[in-house]
Each structure stands twice: as C-alpha cells, then as structure tokens.
Design a protein around this motif. Structure first.
Motif: not given
Length: 92
Positions: A9-16
C-alpha cells in the motif's frame, strides 16, 4: 513470502500519489521491485478501495473554493493540500 496489497500500500501510494506516476508505470515498478502482478482492473479496484485519487471531484473543488474565498475575505491566506502535496495557487 508473496507480497500482498496491504504490504504494498505505501509503495503504491508513494509512486501513484506522491511521485504522481501514471498507473501503468506504478504497475510495472511494483512488478519489477516486488514481483507482484495484478491486472489494471485489480489496481483500479484497489486504488478506489483505498480512496487514492489524483483529482478531486468538481463538488470537492467547489467546497475548497468557498473555503479559500471565505478566508480571503477574513484577510487570511490559505494553503490547500491534496494527497499531502500543496496545490499551487494558480491551480485553485
């Protein structure tokens, strides 16, 4: 151990949201970095579930505009944050 949506979740949030990358790039980076594969429809569903949106609705923008205008009439400056990032005044 296989990565899960929750662990990514946090990796996706950061990228997106933070890096403002398009969904396709997020999908390929998550696959490259974490070996996690999901379809575009699955990403869409999960982003919606997490309420990860890049653009507010017109109703939300109208609310922001009213609040900014009210503060301006009171002689106060306003700073608007969207997904933790400050929105430039010209975009308001």
């Amino acid at each position: 151990m296989e990565p899960t949506w929750k662990s990514l979740k946090e990796a996706i949030r950061d990228l997106y949201l933070v890096q403002n990358e398009p969904k396709g790039h997020v999908m390929s980076e998550i696959k490259r970095l974490h070996g996690f594969t999901a379809t575009e429809a699955q990403y869409e569903r999960q982003l919606k579930k997490w309420n990860f949106r890049k653009n507010p609705t017109s109703k939300e923008w109208a609310h922001v505009a009213r609040r900014v205008e009210k503060r301006k009439l009171e002689g106060r400056d306003s700073h608007v944050l969207l997904n933790g990032t400050r929105v430039p005044a010209e975009k308001l």
